[in-house]
Enzyme design. Structure first.
Site, mmCIF file in Angstrom:
data_model
loop_
_atom_site.group_PDB
_atom_site.id
_atom_site.type_symbol
_atom_site.label_atom_id
_atom_site.label_comp_id
_atom_site.label_asym_id
_atom_site.label_seq_id
_atom_site.Cartn_x
_atom_site.Cartn_y
_atom_site.Cartn_z
ATOM 1 N N LYS A 77 -6.920 3.491 -9.879
ATOM 2 C CA LYS A 77 -7.295 4.151 -10.196
ATOM 3 C C LYS A 77 -5.726 4.817 -9.712
ATOM 4 C CE LYS A 77 -11.803 5.014 -10.456
ATOM 5 N NZ LYS A 77 -12.264 2.551 -10.394
ATOM 6 N N SER B 291 -5.532 -1.663 -2.959
ATOM 7 C CA SER B 291 -5.529 -0.348 -4.062
ATOM 8 C C SER B 291 -6.263 -0.533 -4.837
ATOM 9 C CB SER B 291 -4.137 -0.389 -3.675
ATOM 10 O OG SER B 291 -3.890 0.709 -4.100
#
Length: 607
Positions: free
Chosen positions: A407, A404
């Protein structure tokens, strides 16, 4: 001169030294009038010494050494060879001639041989060093670190032709006991606080940091001092170069931005990682990308039973396949060209290969591009992740690790929002699956495709200007290898449903990064290379976060890996919004944004 020629010349010189040493010893002993009895002994002594000392010198490899690099070790071996040779000669001469050689003659012969044989060899070293010094000296060099590594670099500079034209001025070292001392004949000029002054005083062109065993934080501090001087900075990569004997001029490399981060190498639990990766079928999606390819390299080193490299681009998959086949020929590789958006293709891959561990690195990551193409971000980052996760659940994969991004926290961009939705999906499926689903969240990685560092380097190489979006923009940075090491390590801690957060250190101002790169390239910011501000791009924030306000963090066994508290995900609501996505993907981009805003409460679009 060839090896045989050098050996022959050295052998002839040694024979001449032996005869001269013996003749002068006898002449001194008998005041120039040698008795007849000792004349015959002298001839026997000379012949026997020539043979035995010649064999002894050969045995100690005195004719197989590069004397231009001679040091204390060579002196010790030479002394051994001559002393043993003379001792054996003394005994052999007595047995052959019947009269003992006077000890005064033996000792004087030994002294002369040591002096002249050692002198002839070190004369050759001196000639080579002086020849190098007489070359046109164009650059003054300063070495930071007056320890073993610094001394070795100094010797290399004095004897290696590839460093001709450079003059070593002296050393810098923080050790007060070395102050005003000399190392290999050159002075220790002061500590690190004097570097700027020395560069000005001695007109230093190059600085070499020769401190491979020092902590990265100290190296970072020294680099920060050096980069302000305008001198070019080079560094010895690691202490392994000392251990393995690979330390040479060729091992020097330019200082990179990574060195400025000042973080010590990642320590990983090899046993813990091996427990869930070794002898397993491991699938890496996005294996041709920056993170995916590094994941593949590091996983290959743990000897999985089979490593599946899945990617959409054939060229990038071919490149990493060829690299891994060369480095890890024992690992069974399978290359899969497939799109994670293709549900039936993913099902086929999982059904055929039955992976036990999945690292999901495939994603669209470029923020401005995804702002202009939100439907493609949803197709790849959301539905692509859903396809891979559903297959992992269906075929009972043991562990699923998703890459991931920071952001995804309070996202202001489509890319970040889609990554957050992907996190939510794997957290929700984890509650009903036998597979352990986790995500690993971190910031920017240095040197990845399309990232700021390669772009800055291209602009500097072109002569500028370097474009920075905003003077106050900051980002978290990590090198690709250390990020991937922590990702693999985090996977070993998985229980299911966690979002692991990597310690990224202190955030870095992008403007500072640009200035550092310009200086490390040998230029002065806004003098040689201009810096222009282009304004923030769509979807960008001035700073990124690693946690939402709702996510408390707990520590793990690893000092640089933390766990964000899992949030409750309404799976039914999530499935409903996914159906809404399916309906609007073919419609306007604003409709896609509306669904995202409804699904991700923290999403706030920055225009």
């Amino acid at each position: 001169m060839s090896y045989r020629s050098r050996m022959l010349v050295l052998l002839v010189v040694d024979i001449c030294i032996i005869w001269v040493a013996i003749a002068t010893s006898y002449l001194f002993r008998f005041d120039g009038n040698i008795p007849p009895l000792y004349e015959s002994q002298m001839l026997v002594f000379a012949f026997v010494t020539t043979v035995i000392c010649g064999v002894s010198l050969a045995f100690f490899r005195m004719y197989r050494r590069m004397w231009q690099y001679a040091s204390i070790g060579e002196i010790v071996e030479l002394v051994k060879a001559i002393v043993i040779g003379i001792a054996l000669t003394y005994i052999a001469t007595y047995l052959l001639h019947g009269v003992r050689v006077p000890l005064s003659i033996t000792s004087r012969t030994l002294e002369i041989m040591l002096l002249f044989m050692g002198g002839s060899r070190f004369l050759w070293r001196l000639i080579r060093v002086n020849r190098t010094k007489k070359a046109e000296l164009t650059n003054n060099v300063l070495v930071v670190g007056a320890g073993d590594c610094g001394a070795l670099i100094a010797k290399e500079m004095m004897t290696n032709n590839s460093f001709s034209g450079n003059r070593l001025v002296g050393f810098v070292d923080d050790d007060p006991y070395k102050r005003n001392m000399q190392v290999v004949g050159l002075p220790v000029l002061g500590d690190r606080t004097k570097i700027e002054e020395m560069v000005c005083t001695h007109q230093i062109h190059d600085i070499i940091i020769a401190m491979p065993s020092v902590k990265r934080t100290n190296i970072s501090d020294i680099i920060n001092i050096c980069k302000l001087t305008g001198a070019k900075v080079k560094i010895i990569p690691s202490i392994n170069d000392l251990i393995t004997g690979h330390l040479a001029v060729e091992t020097l490399r330019n200082v990179e931005v990574e060195d400025l981060l000042g973080r010590d190498p990642v320590k990983i639990d090899l046993e813990g990682i091996a427990d869930y990766v070794s002898d397993k079928v491991v699938l890496v999606t996005g294996a041709g990308g920056s993170i995916g390819s590094e994941l593949s390299r590091q996983i290959a080193s743990f000897n999985p039973s089979r490593l599946l490299l899945l990617g959409h681009g054939e060229n990038s998959i071919y490149t990493i396949e060829m690299e891994l086949r060369s480095k890890y020929p024992q690992v069974q590789l399978e290359t899969v060209i497939a799109d994670i958006q293709d549900r039936s293709r993913m099902d086929d891959v999982f059904n055929r290969f039955r992976p036990q561990v999945v690292f999901h690195a495939a994603a669209h990551k470029h923020v401005p591009l995804m702002e202009r193409n939100p439907s493609e971000a949803v197709k790849n980052n959301v539905f692509g992740t859903k396809n891979v996760a559903d297959c992992a659940d269906k075929y009972k994969v043991e562990r699923f690790v998703m890459i991931s991004s920071d952001k995804a926290v309070n996202p202001s961009s489509i890319m970040g929002a889609t990554k957050r939705i992907a996190e939510m999906y794997i957290q929700s499926i984890n509650t009903i699956s036998e597979t352990q689903f986790v995500a690993v969240r971190f910031g920017n990685v240095l040197g990845s495709r399309g990232s700021v560092i390669p772009r800055f380097k291209e602009q500097i190489a072109a002569g500028g200007p370097v474009t920075v979006t905003h003077p106050d923009m900051v980002r978290y940075f990590m090198t690709i290898p250390e990020a991937v090491q922590l990702v693999i390590q985090a996977g070993s801690f998985a229980k299911g449903g966690e979002i692991f957060i990597l310690d990224m250190g202190q955030p870095v101002r992008i403007l500072d990064l640009a200035q550092d790169l310009i200086r490390l390239s040998g230029y002065e910011p806004n003098v040689d290379i201009e810096i222009n501000f282009s304004g923030m791009r769509e979807g960008e924030k001035l700073f990124e976060e690693l946690l939402t306000d709702e996510e408390a963090v707990t520590s793990t066994q690893h000092e640089r890996i933390y766990i964000g508290k899992p949030q409750q995900i309404n799976r039914a609501e999530l499935e409903l919004q996914f159906k809404r996505f399916e309906k609007v993907l073919g419609e306007s981009q604003s409709s896609v944004r509306d669904v995202i805003e409804h699904l991700v409460p923290f999403y706030s679009h920055v225009s």
